[in-house]
Design an enzyme around this catalytic site. Structure first.
Site, PDB file in Angstrom:
ATOM      1  N   ASP A 137     -40.152  68.602  45.924  1.00  0.00           N
ATOM      2  CA  ASP A 137     -39.645  68.755  47.007  1.00  0.00           C
ATOM      3  C   ASP A 137     -40.038  69.817  48.121  1.00  0.00           C
ATOM      4  OD1 ASP A 137     -37.432  67.955  48.895  1.00  0.00           O
ATOM      5  OD2 ASP A 137     -35.939  69.272  48.097  1.00  0.00           O
ATOM      6  N   GLY A 138     -39.928  69.506  49.624  1.00  0.00           N
ATOM      7  CA  GLY A 138     -40.310  70.436  50.460  1.00  0.00           C
ATOM      8  C   GLY A 138     -39.103  71.284  51.122  1.00  0.00           C
ATOM      9  N   ASP A 192     -37.498  63.132  47.300  1.00  0.00           N
ATOM     10  CA  ASP A 192     -36.341  62.468  48.034  1.00  0.00           C
ATOM     11  C   ASP A 192     -37.241  62.442  49.553  1.00  0.00           C
ATOM     12  OD1 ASP A 192     -36.975  65.102  49.150  1.00  0.00           O
ATOM     13  OD2 ASP A 192     -34.925  66.072  48.851  1.00  0.00           O
ATOM     14  N   HIS A 245     -30.462  66.174  47.719  1.00  0.00           N
ATOM     15  CA  HIS A 245     -28.826  66.872  47.762  1.00  0.00           C
ATOM     16  C   HIS A 245     -27.710  65.774  47.207  1.00  0.00           C
ATOM     17  CE1 HIS A 245     -31.191  69.679  50.063  1.00  0.00           C
ATOM     18  NE2 HIS A 245     -31.670  68.929  50.999  1.00  0.00           N
ATOM     19  N   ASP A 261     -35.602  71.550  45.165  1.00  0.00           N
ATOM     20  CA  ASP A 261     -35.110  72.187  46.471  1.00  0.00           C
ATOM     21  C   ASP A 261     -34.994  73.706  46.248  1.00  0.00           C
ATOM     22  OD1 ASP A 261     -33.855  71.706  49.097  1.00  0.00           O
ATOM     23  OD2 ASP A 261     -32.077  72.723  48.147  1.00  0.00           O
ATOM     24  N   GLU A 278     -43.256  68.720  52.185  1.00  0.00           N
ATOM     25  CA  GLU A 278     -43.146  67.701  51.137  1.00  0.00           C
ATOM     26  C   GLU A 278     -44.557  67.389  50.730  1.00  0.00           C
ATOM     27  OE1 GLU A 278     -40.464  66.591  49.857  1.00  0.00           O
ATOM     28  OE2 GLU A 278     -38.868  67.101  51.714  1.00  0.00           O
TER      29      GLU A 278
END
Length: 145
Positions: free
Chosen positions: A9-10, A69, A124, A134, A47
């Site tokens: 994740d970024g 994501d 999320h 995250d 990302e």
């Protein structure tokens, strides 16, 4: 080949702004967390860095299930947009340059020796590894200097 699960994740506080990325590699139940950040960057760059850093950390060719994501990353690979950008010398329609070409080239190089299954997960949304990535990314963004 060994099988490794990778989650990435970024995050970015402002876009552009202070950014971070997080990755978790899982092999036979052993987890390795990676993270990093930059003072002035974009969410898309973070990302990409999450994926690149995870792949570059592997010491040998692997079969990988990579979960992210990021539609930007997943769709660009699975829908072969990146292949078209590369064929067209990193120029999109209307002769505009492809953003983040440096990272796309680095990602393609990191992918070469691996067999990767790309999996998109809604961010999320309670996915434990996505939530941890995250948190790693946000923490890295806050610590970026």
């Amino acid at each position: 080949m060994k099988h490794v699960d990778i989650y990435t994740d970024g995050a970015c506080k402002g876009n552009p702004g202070r950014g971070g990325w997080g990755s978790i590699l899982v092999y036979h139940g052993v987890e390795k967390e990676l993270s990093g950040g930059e003072v002035l960057t974009t969410n898309n760059r973070m990302e990409l860095m999450a994926v690149i850093s995870a792949l570059e950390a592997l010491k040998e060719p692997c079969e990988i299930t990579l979960t992210s994501d990021s539609r930007y990353v997943i769709d660009s690979i699975t829908k072969h947009w990146v292949d078209g950008w590369k064929r067209k010398n990193w120029v999109k329609e209307k002769n505009t340059p492809v953003p983040n070409t440096d990272l796309w080239q680095r990602l393609l190089a990191a992918m070469e020796r691996h067999k990767i299954e790309w999996v998109w997960v809604r961010g999320h949304n309670g996915h434990p590894y996505n939530e941890r990535c995250d948190a790693l990314a946000v923490d890295a963004a806050l610590r970026a200097k």
